[in-house]
Design an enzyme around this catalytic site. Structure first.
Site, PDB file in Angstrom:
ATOM      1  N   GLY A 133       0.884  -1.114  -0.049  1.00  0.00           N
ATOM      2  CA  GLY A 133       0.070   0.049   0.062  1.00  0.00           C
ATOM      3  C   GLY A 133       0.827   1.136   0.180  1.00  0.00           C
ATOM      4  O   GLY A 133       0.245   2.397  -0.168  1.00  0.00           O
ATOM      5  N   TYR A 153      -3.198   0.270 -11.692  1.00  0.00           N
ATOM      6  CA  TYR A 153      -3.683   1.990 -12.171  1.00  0.00           C
ATOM      7  C   TYR A 153      -5.092   1.663 -12.511  1.00  0.00           C
ATOM      8  O   TYR A 153      -5.978   2.664 -12.677  1.00  0.00           O
ATOM      9  CB  TYR A 153      -2.810   2.327 -13.200  1.00  0.00           C
ATOM     10  CG  TYR A 153      -1.317   2.614 -12.801  1.00  0.00           C
ATOM     11  CD1 TYR A 153      -1.170   2.895 -11.510  1.00  0.00           C
ATOM     12  CD2 TYR A 153      -0.192   2.512 -13.732  1.00  0.00           C
ATOM     13  CE1 TYR A 153       0.251   3.267 -10.971  1.00  0.00           C
ATOM     14  CE2 TYR A 153       0.951   2.606 -13.356  1.00  0.00           C
ATOM     15  CZ  TYR A 153       1.292   3.041 -11.738  1.00  0.00           C
ATOM     16  OH  TYR A 153       2.497   3.251 -11.585  1.00  0.00           O
TER      17      TYR A 153
END
Lengths: 148, 148
Positions: free
Chosen positions: A93, A129
């Site tokens: 993360g 993405y």
């Protein structure tokens, strides 16, 4: 969890190190012509870019480097030139935290979009993405013209 | 032959017109969200870009719009966002004159490279850019993330 903060002068060596790591990953280590002195001058004197760092246990483990760009269709945007997380810390993360913090910086500066590029063979990054809702365009080629 | 000069406030309507012409050519006329007021503010107040115009018989017939960018591998560059020449005047050297003048502006500002993008189906432009010695990269995809 890593903490995200603005980069400072003392982070320049770590920034240079991560730029080299990314160039290795992108299979072009010999392409890096910049030096720490060059990065420092371009950041401090020319304000050519700004950067965020992700810090974990007092060590810089990731960076995002960005600057304003302009879309004649949409208006003021930010361009994310480099997003790097140290290999052994990926998937935790840190990249997303850097991306979100960069978007915050862009928003504060009045930008309405954050742009960047991804290599077509970097499947993991492309999936990441797409998952966060970025729009990917595949029909543009980059042109680079040396003028020095 | 057209003369090249820096754009001024009174050129903004012509600039907007040519941005619309380019969007038509790129098959995305509905994508243009900027207005003349927006371009003027972004240029004059935010210094988000600068532009050159090609003038012929007192009329703006072409533009180049650019701003600084940064390469972590090479250093300070300029990005050419839009290069437009009115369709009936193409093939007369106006685009090349604008490109060279943009490179001059970039060089004056300390940039060592001029970057831009071309659509993969725009064969005429690709041939032109290869002919002048630009390096074309085909393996990068654009990512765009709305943050407004």
């Amino acid at each position: 969890m890593a903490s995200i903060r603005k980069g400072t002068e003392k982070d320049i060596p770590a920034l240079m190190g991560l730029i080299h790591e990314l160039a290795e990953f992108e299979k072009a280590p010999e392409e890096v012509e910049t030096t720490e002195a060059c990065l420092l001058e371009d950041w401090k004197e020319h304000r050519a870019f700004d950067f965020l760092v992700a810090e974990l246990d007092g060590e810089v483990v990731g960076i995002s480097l960005y600057y304003p760009r302009y879309s004649t269709w949409k208006g003021r945007c930010f361009y994310l030139e480099d997003l790097v997380v140290r290999p052994h810390l990926r998937g935790k993360g840190i990249g997303l935290a850097l991306l979100k913090a960069t978007a915050d910086e862009a928003r504060k500066a009045g930008a309405i979009r954050l742009d960047w590029q991804v290599l077509d063979w970097n499947e993991g990054a492309v999936r990441f993405y797409e998952k966060i809702g970025a729009h990917i365009e595949k029909e543009w080629w980059n042109c680079k013209w040396r003028i020095d």
